[in-house]
Design a protein around this motif. Structure first.
Motif, PDB file in Angstrom:
ATOM      1  N   UNK A 420       0.736  -1.226   0.024  1.00 35.02           N
ATOM      2  CA  UNK A 420       0.222   0.003   0.168  1.00 35.02           C
ATOM      3  C   UNK A 420       0.820   1.233   0.002  1.00 35.02           C
ATOM      4  N   UNK A 421       1.666   1.289   0.996  1.00 32.21           N
ATOM      5  CA  UNK A 421       2.707   2.369   1.047  1.00 32.21           C
ATOM      6  C   UNK A 421       3.560   2.594  -0.139  1.00 32.21           C
ATOM      7  N   UNK A 422       3.884   1.420  -0.870  1.00 33.41           N
ATOM      8  CA  UNK A 422       4.607   1.537  -2.207  1.00 33.41           C
ATOM      9  C   UNK A 422       3.821   2.110  -3.178  1.00 33.41           C
ATOM     10  N   UNK A 423       2.665   1.733  -3.523  1.00 27.88           N
ATOM     11  CA  UNK A 423       1.703   2.352  -4.653  1.00 27.88           C
ATOM     12  C   UNK A 423       1.478   3.665  -4.229  1.00 27.88           C
ATOM     13  N   UNK A 424       1.466   4.079  -3.069  1.00 28.02           N
ATOM     14  CA  UNK A 424       1.227   5.675  -2.656  1.00 28.02           C
ATOM     15  C   UNK A 424       2.370   6.474  -3.296  1.00 28.02           C
ATOM     16  N   UNK A 425       3.662   5.715  -3.088  1.00 26.11           N
ATOM     17  CA  UNK A 425       4.819   6.565  -3.642  1.00 26.11           C
ATOM     18  C   UNK A 425       4.887   6.502  -5.226  1.00 26.11           C
ATOM     19  N   UNK A 426       4.552   5.159  -5.686  1.00 26.85           N
ATOM     20  CA  UNK A 426       4.760   5.294  -6.939  1.00 26.85           C
ATOM     21  C   UNK A 426       3.747   6.453  -7.727  1.00 26.85           C
ATOM     22  N   UNK A 427       2.554   6.465  -7.187  1.00 26.14           N
ATOM     23  CA  UNK A 427       1.515   7.545  -7.793  1.00 26.14           C
ATOM     24  C   UNK A 427       2.169   8.807  -7.548  1.00 26.14           C
ATOM     25  N   UNK A 428       2.619   9.014  -6.248  1.00 31.41           N
ATOM     26  CA  UNK A 428       3.122  10.307  -5.891  1.00 31.41           C
ATOM     27  C   UNK A 428       4.267  10.708  -6.983  1.00 31.41           C
ATOM     28  N   UNK A 429       4.996   9.750  -7.499  1.00 28.39           N
ATOM     29  CA  UNK A 429       6.232  10.116  -8.413  1.00 28.39           C
ATOM     30  C   UNK A 429       5.680  10.556  -9.592  1.00 28.39           C
ATOM     31  N   UNK A 430       4.391  10.243 -10.018  1.00 29.68           N
ATOM     32  CA  UNK A 430       4.318  10.770 -11.259  1.00 29.68           C
ATOM     33  C   UNK A 430       3.890  12.226 -11.533  1.00 29.68           C
ATOM     34  N   UNK A 431       4.798  12.877 -12.573  1.00 31.56           N
ATOM     35  CA  UNK A 431       4.640  14.247 -12.842  1.00 31.56           C
ATOM     36  C   UNK A 431       4.554  14.564 -14.282  1.00 31.56           C
ATOM     37  N   UNK A 432       4.361  15.541 -14.847  1.00 33.83           N
ATOM     38  CA  UNK A 432       4.189  15.859 -16.076  1.00 33.83           C
ATOM     39  C   UNK A 432       5.377  15.432 -17.084  1.00 33.83           C
ATOM     40  N   UNK A 433       6.667  15.421 -16.344  1.00 29.22           N
ATOM     41  CA  UNK A 433       7.875  14.911 -17.081  1.00 29.22           C
ATOM     42  C   UNK A 433       8.116  13.567 -16.625  1.00 29.22           C
TER      43      UNK A 433
END
Length: 734
Positions: A420-433
């Motif tokens: 769960x924590x891993x998914x949150x961080x991977x979603x957080x990593x998403x940016x325009x670039x």
């Protein structure tokens, strides 16, 4: 304690590690100045602490009660470092606040056995809290003796915490050079010896610093032994400095009785030469210059064509950015088994010791792959965590480090398994670039191709480590299948997934199933895809659990069974998988395999949408627009459409275009409508292609252009949109 921290801060600023900080080595002078003594374990620190490692069975020196857990590691025992000094200071602070009682005691108050103490330290246990200690001081102690070295503060940070206690004055001074405490050992503590009179130090000759080191020799093959650990004898002598008055508004001077180690050619401790000096505000007269990087390192850099002279001069001064630049310069394009990576790692460590974020980033990759440094997941995780924690807005380093932290949590690498924590961080990593996000775990339509600097950097570091680390190879294949940072090559990606799938990696098994199911790089084979989905499901992969449900729902490689599909979706949804929640909500909405229930549908779609699933966000927007299962609310509909559209969801982009064209919940804006239609149409959305063709045909939000309209009608017709086919017939007849 403030004076001790001040002295240690000064030592560390001059790149000297004490190595044996404990209560027995702290004395008090007549005016109650703290005197740090016995530098029996001290050394100059111009490389990482790992440059001097302790072999199994070899004594690490120092005192067990004050030893950091990394020094007791059976596999990779660390040598003394700035962070082990901080750990020892935390234990010392605890001991002083506990009236110098034994540090490690049993429930009955008896001193613990040596092996028990070692086991307690290694598993992260610490002495219980002392009554009456302020919360902020106890929090400082816990930070100092933290299990992870990178979580410990630096001495300048400690000084700031102790500032309120700096000017504390006890009622009466203590006798000259009375020890702060007696030693704490396995047996009953012995009484402190009577202090001997301390004579005035005799003048000593000026500094004699004549190092002589062996020439630089690189090994023929990669080896865990660092190439610059052998340091020949370096002797330091100096004259005694004047005392600094306590009234100065600066850290108090701390007299130091220093025993400076010398090292033999094998890096072992040699004879000690005693010297005296004072640590406090600024270096005293005749203080030797700060230690420089090993002469062998400088000699190598001098001959390297990719290291400019200006960078070399800055490396000599320990400038963090210059060390990173030099490390990149000498290692660029070199294979991972080249011994030069050990030198690059040393330079990066020098920079990391100065809190350089870029050095943290690269050291994380080196520790993950074991290139130039020992492979150690916990260090890779800690370095990336430092990047994530820093207030950095670097569009390349920050999202990639956050992305890799997510993978560490998902796989339990260097930290506890927490998907769960891993998914949150991977979603957080998403940016325009850096638009990969959760699509690195599951993707039904690989459309996150990118040539941004962040995408290219991810592919390059993964390709570099692909021979040493399966995760790097897997992520390289994810980049290839999407065209993320590299031209799309789904055939090569499929081959990599297949290789890793047979080695039992469930994430690769899932992606191989996707390739077989969708025909990416291989002929479509539904039955084989289902086999790999089931294999990954058995290992707990929830995305594959959902795909097994898809196979049952649509009859891909198996007899169609809606009840089995619902069961698969529910199992994934019950474990908070956003994809499973979306499909369960979708079936409640349509009534396929379940009784139609728009309220239940909206509930499941909301759960999935809040986890960031764009399909669920788009569907929930439609529910709010039509009032299905929720109160009709165009503001909420627009909000969910936009959140999905911002993730590149073509259906939501088309819906936003429609809202702007007809003024649904917002001011009509035909120009904005054309913009959203175009984004969706370019992704192949046939409805958006039809809407964009209509805009061109009638000049709505764009200059009228019948030829452009015809092109978009053709694209929509080729995807099976009957309205577009009929429109082309009408235009042709006219």
């Amino acid at each position: 304690m403030y004076q001790i921290a001040s002295g240690m801060s000064y030592l560390h600023n001059n790149n000297i590690v004490h190595g044996d900080l404990k209560s027995l080595n702290i004395l008090l002078s007549t005016p109650l100045d703290a005197v740090i003594t016995d530098f029996g374990m001290s050394r100059t620190k111009y490389t990482s602490a790992s440059a001097i490692r302790v072999k199994p069975g070899q004594s690490v020196g120092g005192s067990l009660d004050y030893m950091a857990p990394e020094m007791l590691d059976d596999e990779e025992p660390a040598g003394s470092s700035r962070r082990t000094d901080v750990y020892a200071f935390g234990v010392l602070l605890y001991e002083v606040l506990n009236d110098c009682k034994p540090i490690w005691v049993t429930a009955s108050g008896e001193p613990m056995r040596v092996r028990t103490v070692e086991a307690q330290i290694c598993k992260g246990s610490r002495p219980k809290r002392v009554d009456g200690v302020p919360d902020n001081i106890w929090a400082l102690i816990e930070r100092c003796w933290h299990q992870r070295p990178l979580e410990r503060p630096r001495f300048p940070d400690i000084l700031r915490e102790l500032e309120p206690y700096r000017n504390y004055q006890p009622p009466a001074p203590t006798p000259v050079f009375v020890p702060v405490s007696v030693s704490v050992s396995e047996s009953t503590p012995a009484p402190a010896p009577e202090p001997a009179p301390v004579p005035e130090p005799a003048p000593v000759p000026p500094l004699d610093r004549t190092p002589s080191r062996p020439p630089l020799v690189f090994p023929q093959a990669p080896t865990p032994t660092l190439p610059f650990a052998n340091i020949s004898t370096v002797k330091y002598t100096m004259s005694p400095p004047p005392q600094i008055p306590m009234a100065l508004p600066y850290p108090a001077a701390v007299p130091i009785d220093d025993f400076m180690d010398t090292w033999d050619s094998n890096g072992a401790l040699g004879p000690k030469e005693k010297r005296r000096f004072t640590v406090g505000l600024g270096p005293p007269p005749n203080w030797p210059p700060a230690p420089q990087p090993a002469d062998e390192i400088i000699a190598y850099l001098e001959k390297h064509e990719n290291v400019p002279r200006v960078t070399l001069n800055r490396v000599r001064k320990f400038e963090a950015e210059a060390c990173v630049q030099a490390a990149i310069g000498i290692s660029n394009g070199r294979p991972s088994d080249d011994p030069v990576w050990e030198l690059a790692a040393k330079l990066l460590q020098i920079s990391a010791d100065q809190e350089n974020v870029e050095a943290f980033f690269y050291l994380g990759w080196l520790h993950l792959t074991g290139v130039g440094v020992p492979r150690k997941d916990v260090d890779a995780f800690a370095y990336w965590q430092e990047v994530h924690r820093k207030q950095s807005h670097d569009p390349v380093i920050k999202p990639i480090a956050t992305f890799m932290l997510g993978w560490c949590h998902i796989l339990g690498r260097g930290t506890q398994l927490n998907r769960t924590k891993g998914l949150e961080l991977i979603r957080e990593s998403k940016t325009a670039d850096f638009g990969l996000g959760e699509e690195c775990l599951h993707c039904s339509n690989p459309n996150v191709s990118s040539s941004s600097a962040a995408a290219e950097r991810l592919f390059s570091v993964c390709e570099f480590g692909s021979d040493q680390e399966w995760l790097c190879k897997h992520l390289m294949a994810v980049c290839l299948v999407n065209g993320f940072g590299v031209p799309k090559d789904q055939g090569r990606a499929m081959s990599i997934f297949e290789q890793l799938a047979y080695k039992g990696h469930d994430v690769s098994q899932h992606w191989l199933g996707q390739c077989l199911n969708h025909g990416w790089g291989i002929q479509q084979q539904d039955a084989r895809a289902l086999e790999w989905y089931r294999a990954a499901t058995e290992k707990g992969n929830l995305y594959s659990q959902v795909m097994v449900g898809q196979c049952y729902e649509h009859g891909w490689g198996v007899h169609q069974d809606e009840n089995q599909a619902v069961e698969c979706y529910r199992r994934a949804a019950d474990r908070s998988n956003a994809l499973g929640e979306y499909h369960l909500g979708r079936l409640y909405y349509t009534g396929e395999g379940l009784g139609q229930n728009h309220t239940r549908a909206a509930e499941w779609l909301l759960r999935s949408a809040e986890r960031g699933n764009p399909d669920a966000q788009n569907s929930l927007g439609f529910c709010y627009e039509k009032g299905h299962g929720v109160r009709e609310d165009m503001d909420a509909a627009l909000q969910w459409y936009r959140r999905a559209a911002d993730q590149g969801h073509s259906g939501a982009q088309n819906q936003l275009g429609r809202c702007y064209e007809f003024g649904l919940g917002t001011r009509a804006d035909s120009g904005a409508a054309v913009g959203w239609y175009t984004k969706a149409a370019e992704q192949g959305n046939s409805a958006a292609q039809w809407n964009l063709a209509q805009c061109f045909e009638f000049g709505s939000g764009v200059v009228q252009d019948v030829q452009a309209a015809v092109r978009w009608y053709y694209k929509a017709a080729n995807q099976g949109l009957n309205e577009a086919t009929n429109k082309l017939i009408d235009l042709d007849s006219n």
